[in-house]
Design a protein around this motif. Sequence first.
Motif, PDB file in Angstrom:
ATOM      1  N   PHE A 103     101.672  -6.308   3.757  1.00 39.45           N
ATOM      2  CA  PHE A 103     102.647  -6.305   3.174  1.00 39.45           C
ATOM      3  C   PHE A 103     103.747  -4.836   3.208  1.00 39.45           C
ATOM      4  CE2 PHE A 103     100.164  -5.013  -0.427  1.00 39.45           C
ATOM      5  CZ  PHE A 103     101.140  -4.142  -1.094  1.00 39.45           C
ATOM      6  N   SER A 138     102.539 -11.462   6.295  1.00 45.55           N
ATOM      7  CA  SER A 138     102.677 -10.787   5.135  1.00 45.55           C
ATOM      8  C   SER A 138     101.861 -11.499   4.105  1.00 45.55           C
ATOM      9  CB  SER A 138     104.284 -10.746   4.810  1.00 45.55           C
ATOM     10  OG  SER A 138     104.432 -10.302   3.629  1.00 45.55           O
ATOM     11  N   PRO A 141     105.224 -12.933   1.113  1.00 49.09           N
ATOM     12  CA  PRO A 141     106.254 -13.664   1.746  1.00 49.09           C
ATOM     13  C   PRO A 141     107.626 -13.679   0.939  1.00 49.09           C
ATOM     14  CG  PRO A 141     104.492 -15.227   0.940  1.00 49.09           C
ATOM     15  CD  PRO A 141     103.789 -13.922   0.864  1.00 49.09           C
ATOM     16  N   ASP A 144     108.855 -10.012   1.285  1.00 51.75           N
ATOM     17  CA  ASP A 144     109.051  -9.721   2.771  1.00 51.75           C
ATOM     18  C   ASP A 144     109.880 -10.706   3.619  1.00 51.75           C
ATOM     19  OD1 ASP A 144     107.775  -7.624   2.447  1.00 51.75           O
ATOM     20  OD2 ASP A 144     105.830  -8.136   3.219  1.00 51.75           O
ATOM     21  N   THR A 145     111.153 -10.568   3.518  1.00 51.48           N
ATOM     22  CA  THR A 145     112.153 -11.506   4.207  1.00 51.48           C
ATOM     23  C   THR A 145     112.183 -10.975   5.641  1.00 51.48           C
ATOM     24  OG1 THR A 145     113.930 -10.340   3.786  1.00 51.48           O
ATOM     25  CG2 THR A 145     113.454 -11.899   2.088  1.00 51.48           C
ATOM     26  N   THR A 166     106.592 -14.132   7.948  1.00 48.25           N
ATOM     27  CA  THR A 166     106.899 -14.554   6.712  1.00 48.25           C
ATOM     28  C   THR A 166     107.055 -16.152   6.790  1.00 48.25           C
ATOM     29  OG1 THR A 166     107.690 -14.018   4.587  1.00 48.25           O
ATOM     30  CG2 THR A 166     109.292 -13.939   6.502  1.00 48.25           C
ATOM     31  N   LYS A 169     106.148 -19.663   0.724  1.00 46.04           N
ATOM     32  CA  LYS A 169     104.881 -19.132   0.369  1.00 46.04           C
ATOM     33  C   LYS A 169     103.582 -20.134   0.641  1.00 46.04           C
ATOM     34  CE  LYS A 169     102.519 -17.156  -3.631  1.00 46.04           C
ATOM     35  NZ  LYS A 169     101.346 -16.584  -2.887  1.00 46.04           N
ATOM     36  N   VAL A 172     102.650 -19.881   4.230  1.00 49.12           N
ATOM     37  CA  VAL A 172     101.780 -18.652   4.563  1.00 49.12           C
ATOM     38  C   VAL A 172     100.433 -18.607   3.881  1.00 49.12           C
ATOM     39  CG1 VAL A 172     102.078 -16.013   4.060  1.00 49.12           C
ATOM     40  CG2 VAL A 172     103.891 -17.349   4.676  1.00 49.12           C
TER      41      VAL A 172
END
Length: 231
Positions: A103, A138, A141, A144-145, A166, A169, A172
């Motif tokens: 991350f 990541s 997410p 972390d854009t 990313t 969520k 991911v």
Amino acid sequence: MKILAFMTARRMLRMRSLDFFIIAIVALGPGHGFTSAQVGEVSQVNESLGRHQVNQQQSASDSEQSPAHKYFTDTVLINQNGEKMRFYADLLQGKVVIINSFFATCQGTCLPMNRNLEKLQQALGDHIGKDVYIISISVDPVVDTPPKLKEYAKKLSARPGWYFLTGEKQSVDLVLNKLGQFVSDKQDHLNIFIIGNERTGLWKKAFGLAPSDQLVKVVESVLNDQPPGKN
């Protein structure tokens, strides 16, 4: 249809001047992902420890998904440029890949681990983006854009072929679960590289903080792997 999961026996070697850990194992199967391995003290990165043959059970119908496609799925993630990418079809299929999780705001091992990937990128030269792709996913997410990941990628001089991913969520998390990299707390992310040749079915795991020259040997062994019967 399942891809059988299996684990090879560990090898333990001793080294005199430098100790580091390499995880080298292959394990893949629906509901299991890549399992954790016994960690051995080694003096060099071990050779391949296993192989799963994803092409042995192909359907007679060309339109039917392969077992690997079914397992990994085409879950959509978003790269640092804001582009949507299907996990299997766009990122894995027919490729040699180096995968890790991290991350961007990590104050611990993430940056040193990704600096190792930067060294791998440099060592592999023109292979990156052509024969080998780096996939950094990541575990955070929501924070972390894509713009933040793009800025992070610049710090590492990432070239085309290194994707920082990313997305939603749920999406991911699904992908990380498939890889055995999901963690509930981002601080618990794994310092592991998954190195695979989807075309031949050879997958390895290595400690992401190992010396970069040793990691290069692992990647090259996976890159140079040949399908069964083609030596």
